[in-house]
Design a protein around this motif. Structure first.
Motif, mmCIF file in Angstrom:
data_model
loop_
_atom_site.group_PDB
_atom_site.id
_atom_site.type_symbol
_atom_site.label_atom_id
_atom_site.label_comp_id
_atom_site.label_asym_id
_atom_site.label_seq_id
_atom_site.Cartn_x
_atom_site.Cartn_y
_atom_site.Cartn_z
ATOM 1 N N ASN A 135 4.301 -19.977 -3.578
ATOM 2 C CA ASN A 135 3.219 -20.185 -4.548
ATOM 3 C C ASN A 135 1.935 -19.489 -4.079
ATOM 4 O O ASN A 135 1.844 -19.046 -2.943
ATOM 5 C CB ASN A 135 2.978 -21.697 -4.716
ATOM 6 C CG ASN A 135 1.998 -22.014 -5.834
ATOM 7 O OD1 ASN A 135 1.953 -21.302 -6.850
ATOM 8 N ND2 ASN A 135 1.207 -23.049 -5.653
ATOM 9 N N LYS A 136 0.966 -19.433 -4.967
ATOM 10 C CA LYS A 136 -0.349 -18.809 -4.713
ATOM 11 C C LYS A 136 -0.199 -17.317 -4.450
ATOM 12 O O LYS A 136 -0.897 -16.740 -3.609
ATOM 13 C CB LYS A 136 -1.073 -19.484 -3.535
ATOM 14 C CG LYS A 136 -1.172 -20.999 -3.654
ATOM 15 C CD LYS A 136 -2.247 -21.570 -2.766
ATOM 16 C CE LYS A 136 -2.137 -23.097 -2.702
ATOM 17 N NZ LYS A 136 -3.212 -23.715 -1.902
ATOM 18 N N SER A 185 2.592 -18.377 -9.186
ATOM 19 C CA SER A 185 1.218 -18.810 -9.029
ATOM 20 C C SER A 185 0.924 -19.882 -10.062
ATOM 21 O O SER A 185 1.013 -19.643 -11.264
ATOM 22 C CB SER A 185 0.261 -17.638 -9.220
ATOM 23 O OG SER A 185 -1.061 -18.126 -9.363
ATOM 24 N N GLY A 241 -1.183 -29.409 0.085
ATOM 25 C CA GLY A 241 -2.063 -28.303 -0.284
ATOM 26 C C GLY A 241 -1.375 -27.044 -0.775
ATOM 27 O O GLY A 241 -2.035 -26.080 -1.165
ATOM 28 N N VAL A 242 -0.031 -27.030 -0.792
ATOM 29 C CA VAL A 242 0.664 -25.815 -1.222
ATOM 30 C C VAL A 242 0.681 -25.659 -2.744
ATOM 31 O O VAL A 242 0.973 -24.578 -3.251
ATOM 32 C CB VAL A 242 2.116 -25.739 -0.693
ATOM 33 C CG1 VAL A 242 2.133 -25.529 0.808
ATOM 34 C CG2 VAL A 242 2.903 -26.963 -1.099
HETATM 35 N N1 LIG Z 1 -5.219 -19.550 -5.644
HETATM 36 C C1 LIG Z 1 -4.336 -20.504 -5.955
HETATM 37 N N2 LIG Z 1 -4.626 -21.785 -5.727
HETATM 38 C C2 LIG Z 1 -3.722 -22.727 -6.046
HETATM 39 C C3 LIG Z 1 -2.473 -22.396 -6.625
HETATM 40 N N3 LIG Z 1 -1.775 -23.544 -6.807
HETATM 41 C C4 LIG Z 1 -2.560 -24.527 -6.375
HETATM 42 N N4 LIG Z 1 -3.741 -24.060 -5.910
HETATM 43 C C5 LIG Z 1 -4.844 -24.844 -5.322
HETATM 44 O O1 LIG Z 1 -4.436 -25.380 -4.079
HETATM 45 C C6 LIG Z 1 -5.025 -26.660 -3.859
HETATM 46 C C7 LIG Z 1 -3.964 -27.689 -3.548
HETATM 47 O O2 LIG Z 1 -3.112 -27.831 -4.677
HETATM 48 P P1 LIG Z 1 -2.317 -29.185 -4.998
HETATM 49 O O3 LIG Z 1 -1.528 -28.928 -6.241
HETATM 50 O O4 LIG Z 1 -3.226 -30.348 -4.994
HETATM 51 O O5 LIG Z 1 -1.383 -29.269 -3.708
HETATM 52 P P2 LIG Z 1 -0.281 -30.382 -3.343
HETATM 53 O O6 LIG Z 1 0.901 -29.652 -2.802
HETATM 54 O O7 LIG Z 1 -0.044 -31.274 -4.495
HETATM 55 O O8 LIG Z 1 -0.980 -31.159 -2.152
HETATM 56 P P3 LIG Z 1 -0.719 -32.699 -1.710
HETATM 57 O O9 LIG Z 1 -0.816 -33.552 -2.936
HETATM 58 O O10 LIG Z 1 -1.778 -32.975 -0.718
HETATM 59 O O11 LIG Z 1 0.652 -32.735 -1.072
HETATM 60 C C8 LIG Z 1 -5.825 -26.966 -5.116
HETATM 61 O O12 LIG Z 1 -7.177 -26.660 -4.874
HETATM 62 C C9 LIG Z 1 -5.223 -26.034 -6.167
HETATM 63 O O13 LIG Z 1 -6.156 -25.685 -7.159
HETATM 64 C C10 LIG Z 1 -2.196 -21.014 -6.871
HETATM 65 O O14 LIG Z 1 -1.129 -20.613 -7.356
HETATM 66 N N5 LIG Z 1 -3.163 -20.124 -6.509
#
Ligand SMILES: Nc1nc2c(ncn2[C@@H]2O[C@H](COP(=O)(O)OP(=O)(O)OP(=O)(O)O)[C@@H](O)[C@H]2O)c(=O)[nH]1
Ligand SMILES: [Mg+2]
Ligand SMILES: [Zn+2]
Length: 295
Positions: free
Chosen positions: A119-120, A147, A173-174
């Motif tokens: 991702n990202k 993404s 955070g992923v």
């Molecule tokens: N640039 C970018 N940022 C992203 C993307 N996907 C998610 N983010 C950012 O990454 C951060 C973490 O995303 P979350 O979806 O909260 O991550 P999570 O895996 O659910 O994290 P936990 O709930 O802590 O396990 C956020 O600030 C999102 O906006 C992406 O594809 N690109």
């Protein structure tokens, strides 16, 4: 005894389970005490006790089961009938391949198909650089870029999930929640409805829940990553969970080869010959050290 219905457990709150029948109606059930504890994803038989409540009388055989450690060294069923796990990694936070290997080992041992999601991808300028380090994974498992920010790759992800029961895994955070948002647009509405029914709104984030995908298929969301722990993985299962070791293991000189520095180890030989990626082998050794010690 009332009429017995079929259903699927879509949420679990302490001592009650939300069961959905074929028509989409949701009933809060308790479970007969003699039953194996039901969990999200279970297909069950249940009977109605009054208008809104019921009782689970049978848990149907599970295709797969993910468990988490519970008190007294026991394992508790957490998600049943998951067919594929999407392991989410990202350039930020920097991916942890030891953790990826751990997820893969658990999936392999539970008969669940892993898929790796990078991702990202919007944050990456040059995919080639990263692909060198990730090469063994690209060769061993389905691997997709996406993404959750730009939506790139989401169409592919949706089609991969169609008709199956899936789960997302990955370090904090992923972007798991962000992906879930794309995949299940009305997630918050459903969670809210279930919470009202159980008066447990505060606890919803700690509850495993199954969501239906608009294009068919289901996605299970469980809190935390305890189901990908190594609690029930022993040495033999760990080695088997490294699927590229499998063709070599039968050729080790000793039946109980640990693939560490044992004489005549075919796995080590394959590493030396470049048939097994060295990084993966070194992570095998590290995970081996993390296994619960047998006393
Ligand atoms: N640039 C970018 N940022 C992203 C993307 N996907 C998610 N983010 C950012 O990454 C951060 C973490 O995303 P979350 O979806 O909260 O991550 P999570 O895996 O659910 O994290 P936990 O709930 O802590 O396990 C956020 O600030 C999102 O906006 C992406 O594809 N690109
Ligand atoms: Mg999240
Ligand atoms: Zn060996």
């Amino acid at each position: 005894m009332g009429k017995v219905h079929s259903g699927r457990v879509i949420a679990h709150f302490g001592k009650s389970w939300a069961v959905e029948d074929e028509t989409g109606r949701i009933c809060l059930c308790h479970a007969l005490r003699r039953l194996d504890q039901p969990c999200v994803g279970d297909r069950v038989h249940w009977e109605q006790t009054d208008g809104e409540h019921g009782r689970i009388v049978q848990v149907l055989p599970r295709k797969t089961l993910l468990v988490r450690p519970a008190r007294g060294g026991k394992l508790r069923p957490t998600a049943a009938n998951v067919e594929q796990v999407f392991i989410v990694i990202a350039p930020q936070p920097q991916y942890d391949l030891l953790l990826v290997d751990q997820y893969l080992v658990v999936c392999e041992n539970r008969g669940i198909a892993p898929v790796i999601l990078f991702n990202k991808i919007d944050l990456i300028d040059n995919r080639k650089v990263m692909e060198i380090e990730l090469k063994p994974y690209l060769e061993l498992y389905p691997f997709h870029y996406l993404s959750a920010k730009t939506g790139e790759g989401m169409k592919t992800l949706k089609s991969l999930m169609r008709g199956k029961t899936s789960m997302l895994a990955g370090q904090s955070g992923v972007g798991k929640s962000s992906l879930l948002h794309w995949l299940v647009p009305d997630k918050d509405i459903r969670v809210g409805e279930l919470s009202r029914g159980t008066q447990r709104g505060r606890h919803t984030t700690t509850t495993a829940m199954l969501f239906h995908l608009p294009e068919g298929g289901d996605l299970i969301d469980t809190p935390g990553v305890a189901v990908f722990g190594l609690a029930d993985i022993d040495e033999r299962r760990l080695a088997w969970g490294y699927k590229e070791f499998r063709p070599h293991i039968p050729r080790c000189r000793f039946n109980d080869c640990r693939h560490v520095n044992d004489q005549g180890c075919a796995v080590r030989e394959a590493v030396q010959q470049g048939k097994i990626d060295k990084g993966r082998y070194l992570r095998y050794l590290k995970l081996r050290e993390k296994l619960p010690k047998i006393s």
